[in-house]
Scaffold this motif. Sequence first.
Motif, short mmCIF file in Angstrom:
data_model
loop_
_atom_site.label_atom_id
_atom_site.label_comp_id
_atom_site.label_asym_id
_atom_site.label_seq_id
_atom_site.Cartn_x
_atom_site.Cartn_y
_atom_site.Cartn_z
N VAL A 182 -84.20 -37.26 -13.89
CA VAL A 182 -82.79 -36.96 -13.35
C VAL A 182 -81.99 -37.89 -13.95
N SER A 183 -80.77 -37.49 -14.54
CA SER A 183 -79.90 -38.63 -14.97
C SER A 183 -78.77 -38.78 -13.94
N SER A 184 -78.10 -39.88 -13.95
CA SER A 184 -76.96 -39.90 -13.14
C SER A 184 -75.67 -40.64 -13.84
N THR A 237 -89.41 -33.70 -8.52
CA THR A 237 -89.77 -32.33 -8.53
C THR A 237 -88.95 -31.21 -8.25
N VAL A 238 -88.78 -30.23 -9.00
CA VAL A 238 -87.98 -29.18 -8.57
C VAL A 238 -88.38 -28.76 -7.12
N ILE A 239 -87.56 -28.33 -6.18
CA ILE A 239 -87.82 -27.71 -5.03
C ILE A 239 -87.85 -26.12 -5.14
N ARG A 240 -86.52 -25.81 -5.53
CA ARG A 240 -85.68 -24.63 -5.65
C ARG A 240 -84.45 -24.76 -6.37
N ARG A 241 -84.01 -23.53 -6.62
CA ARG A 241 -82.54 -23.24 -6.85
C ARG A 241 -81.66 -23.44 -5.77
N ALA A 242 -80.58 -24.37 -5.92
CA ALA A 242 -79.91 -24.67 -4.65
C ALA A 242 -79.12 -23.67 -3.93
N LYS A 301 -77.58 -25.24 -10.36
CA LYS A 301 -77.84 -26.36 -9.46
C LYS A 301 -79.09 -26.31 -8.80
N TYR A 302 -79.95 -27.25 -8.72
CA TYR A 302 -81.07 -27.40 -8.39
C TYR A 302 -81.25 -28.44 -7.08
N LEU A 303 -82.41 -27.94 -6.16
CA LEU A 303 -82.69 -28.89 -5.18
C LEU A 303 -83.93 -29.82 -6.00
N ILE A 304 -83.75 -31.28 -5.78
CA ILE A 304 -84.80 -32.19 -6.14
C ILE A 304 -85.16 -32.78 -5.40
N ILE A 351 -78.86 -31.22 -7.86
CA ILE A 351 -78.59 -31.80 -8.94
C ILE A 351 -77.88 -30.80 -10.13
N ASP A 352 -76.99 -30.99 -10.90
CA ASP A 352 -76.52 -30.10 -11.81
C ASP A 352 -77.64 -29.82 -13.10
N LEU A 353 -77.70 -28.85 -13.39
CA LEU A 353 -78.77 -28.34 -14.51
C LEU A 353 -78.57 -29.28 -15.84
N GLY A 354 -77.28 -29.81 -16.10
CA GLY A 354 -76.90 -30.75 -17.25
C GLY A 354 -77.53 -32.11 -17.01
N GLN A 355 -78.02 -32.29 -15.69
CA GLN A 355 -78.68 -33.71 -15.46
C GLN A 355 -80.06 -33.74 -15.54
N LEU A 356 -80.73 -32.50 -15.76
CA LEU A 356 -82.14 -32.32 -15.67
C LEU A 356 -82.61 -32.03 -17.10
N ARG A 357 -84.01 -32.73 -17.25
CA ARG A 357 -84.80 -32.34 -18.50
C ARG A 357 -86.25 -32.68 -18.11
N PRO A 358 -87.36 -32.07 -18.86
CA PRO A 358 -88.79 -32.42 -18.60
C PRO A 358 -88.99 -33.90 -18.75
#
Length: 323
Positions: free
Chosen positions: A25-27, A40-45, A52-55, A74-81
Amino acid sequence: MPPKPKPTTRDSSFSIFKPGTLVEVSSNDVGFRGSWYTGTVIRRASKKDPAKYLIEYTHLFSDEAGTKPLREIIDLGQLRPVAPREKKREFKFSEEVDAFYNDGWWEGAITGASDGKFKVYFRSSKEQIEFSKEDLRLHREWLGGDKWKPPLEEEEEEEEEENGKVSTEGKTMENDKAVTELKFEKGASVEVSSDEDGFDGAWFAATVIEPVGKDKYLVEYQSLRTEDDTEFLKEEIDILHIRPSPPDTVVVDSFDRLDEVDALYNDGWWIGVISKVLSNSRYKVYFKNTLEEMQFEHSELRLHQEWIDGKWIVTRQGLTCDR
């Protein structure tokens, strides 16, 4: 700069970030730009907003005892593998790396090595910190899916080992160098940065008028003017925010996608990345600090360089040019 655009959602990304997936996750918060934290991805927010995802973070906690992992939307644009790592790697001088520091991975550049330790310079904070090899990884940009730039080198190295042709070229580092003490003469052309909010990642051309006290200079900007527009702006600048004017790095043909560049905008040079190559020598440039994407002409761009230990580091090919 213009308003921040919303992150672009991609169907392929939705399928990647399933519940239970380990991610980074970036900030964009001040003081945290250029860092990635594992979670870790918990679920879609929300069903209404699928981007948006709950991390749940791996190393960040919501309590002082460190027993309750922090959770955040977290927004999708802030996530990566999670970025891949080679099992073995010999880091090279000027190589861009991520260093594990304060519970996250921070982007920097190798500036020296001594006794198995590596010095890393962080552009965002202008700090140089020493790390063990285990706390470093080659810096990579995610291209989507399972593609990274640069790609993982492990398979190529294993093939070379099997063939008995492991190359040692480029695997030695220059001797550790003391930080060069900068002194600027009257009339010297320089570039000046600022820590003010909204100016992070920008450099402005100026001329040294005279030194003022210890490690400070009075400079006159070459493009910024006073509020009444009667003369060019003069300002006292700390030496940590001054560097020599970078040498010209002419790109004759064209820039490549993901090249790190400086874009001339609002009288200054702003650090960005080529996100798309357009026709007629035009490019789209993405600015990580503001999540903005803007269009520029070829003449409005230059390859990004870092001034580290008396050397200019050209980030396109990991080259260094002495100054």
